[in-house]
Scaffold this active site. Structure first.
Site, PDB file in Angstrom:
ATOM      1  N   HIS A 156      -9.996  -2.997  -1.071  1.00  0.00           N
ATOM      2  CA  HIS A 156      -9.202  -2.445  -2.183  1.00  0.00           C
ATOM      3  C   HIS A 156      -9.634  -3.041  -3.520  1.00  0.00           C
ATOM      4  O   HIS A 156     -10.206  -4.149  -3.561  1.00  0.00           O
ATOM      5  CB  HIS A 156      -7.718  -2.812  -1.987  1.00  0.00           C
ATOM      6  N   CYS A 197      -0.496  -7.949  -0.959  1.00  0.00           N
ATOM      7  CA  CYS A 197      -0.268  -6.872   0.021  1.00  0.00           C
ATOM      8  C   CYS A 197       1.105  -6.940   0.682  1.00  0.00           C
ATOM      9  O   CYS A 197       1.607  -5.931   1.164  1.00  0.00           O
ATOM     10  CB  CYS A 197      -1.317  -6.923   1.126  1.00  0.00           C
ATOM     11  N   ARG A 251      -1.684   4.766   8.791  1.00  0.00           N
ATOM     12  CA  ARG A 251      -0.696   4.146   7.911  1.00  0.00           C
ATOM     13  C   ARG A 251       0.244   5.166   7.252  1.00  0.00           C
ATOM     14  O   ARG A 251       1.181   4.775   6.572  1.00  0.00           O
ATOM     15  CB  ARG A 251      -1.407   3.300   6.849  1.00  0.00           C
ATOM     16  N   ASP A 269       0.809  -1.225   0.000  1.00  0.00           N
ATOM     17  CA  ASP A 269       0.000   0.000   0.000  1.00  0.00           C
ATOM     18  C   ASP A 269       0.838   1.270   0.000  1.00  0.00           C
ATOM     19  O   ASP A 269       0.299   2.355  -0.224  1.00  0.00           O
ATOM     20  CB  ASP A 269      -0.950  -0.006   1.205  1.00  0.00           C
TER      21      ASP A 269
END
Ligand code: GLY
Length: 264
Positions: free
Chosen positions: A163, A250, A88, A69
């Site tokens: 996502h 991910c 994040r 990400d």
């Protein structure tokens, strides 16, 4: 020895039990088990031709294992994101420093938000999920950063999951594996689409490494569909990571290893 790919990964943070969740209920996560699964994932990356580089751990960032990400990496440039979740945002600095050693780096900046998990690259087409994590400004900024390199971005409506890459990933340059309940397969036209098995809604996430596929063993019915189409994915157990709403794409940033410029 030079391998065809470089895979950046990041350790499972002890705080992962406090991860962000959007569409999943919180269930207990066994961090030790998650670490064992993550190590198995890294071993498989190495077997499939990656040099694995673990960047510095970020124990205070619960979702930092989901390094995908934090950046979107092309042969020409690495784009460091501005993640959509406040918790994040601090993950990106160490990733940027690591990427700067191998690619020119540019950044997504406020008020834009963009999660790498929303960015699906298929050839020169870059599909970007319109989600709670990625806003219109993020899509516009990525489009402007990539246009000089010949990539075209396309916003894609995503519903029901975190996502775009929860809902769809590419298995090759002509084929997308997708959950049609969460993304309209027509968004990928003229690419062929393979639907996940209806009993396996989370099964659309497959990681491409060259022409090989890394896939979560939790989705045997969807795997059978891939096999029916001639694909033979390599399997990992990622069940603890899945509880944190993460999947196989991910947990890494995969880059092609490029030859150094002549004279270096
Ligand atoms: N837990 C993964 C994420 O929300 O980004």
């Amino acid at each position: 020895m030079t391998t065809p790919f470089l895979a950046f990964t990041r350790d499972v943070a002890p705080s992962m039990v406090d991860c962000e969740l959007t569409h999943l209920a919180r269930t207990p996560i066994d961090v030790t088990r998650a670490r064992i699964q993550h190590a198995g994932y890294e071993r498989l990356l190495a077997t499939l031709g990656c040099t694995v580089r673990r960047i510095a751990p970020a124990p205070a960032f619960p979702d930092s294992v989901f390094i995908e990400d934090t950046a979107v990496v092309f042969d020409e440039v690495a784009v460091v994101t501005r993640p959509g979740a406040d918790s994040r945002r601090g993950e990106v600095m160490a990733v940027e420093a690591a990427l700067a050693e191998v690619r020119p780096v540019v950044r997504i900046t406020a008020p834009a938000t963009l999660d790498g998990g929303d960015v699906l690259v298929v050839g020169r087409r870059v599909f970007i999920g319109q989600t709670a994590r990625t806003n219109a400004e993020g899509i516009a900024q990525l489009g402007a950063l990539l246009a000089p390199h010949g990539y075209m971005v396309e916003g894609v409506t995503v519903t029901g999951c975190l996502h775009l890459k929860t809902a769809a990933t590419a298995v090759d340059d002509a084929t997308v594996l997708c959950n049609p309940d969460w993304v309209d397969p027509a968004a990928f036209t003229p690419l062929r689409t393979i639907a996940v098995h209806p009993d396996e809604p989370m099964g659309a996430n497959v990681l491409r490494i060259g022409n090989q596929l890394l896939y979560d063993e939790a989705y045997p019915r969807t795997r059978a569909r891939l096999e029916d189409h001639g694909y033979t994915p390599h399997l990992v157990d990622a069940s603890e990571l899945a509880k944190a709403e993460g999947a196989v794409t991910c947990c890494s940033l995969i880059l092609r290893t490029l030859a150094p410029p002549i004279g270096r």
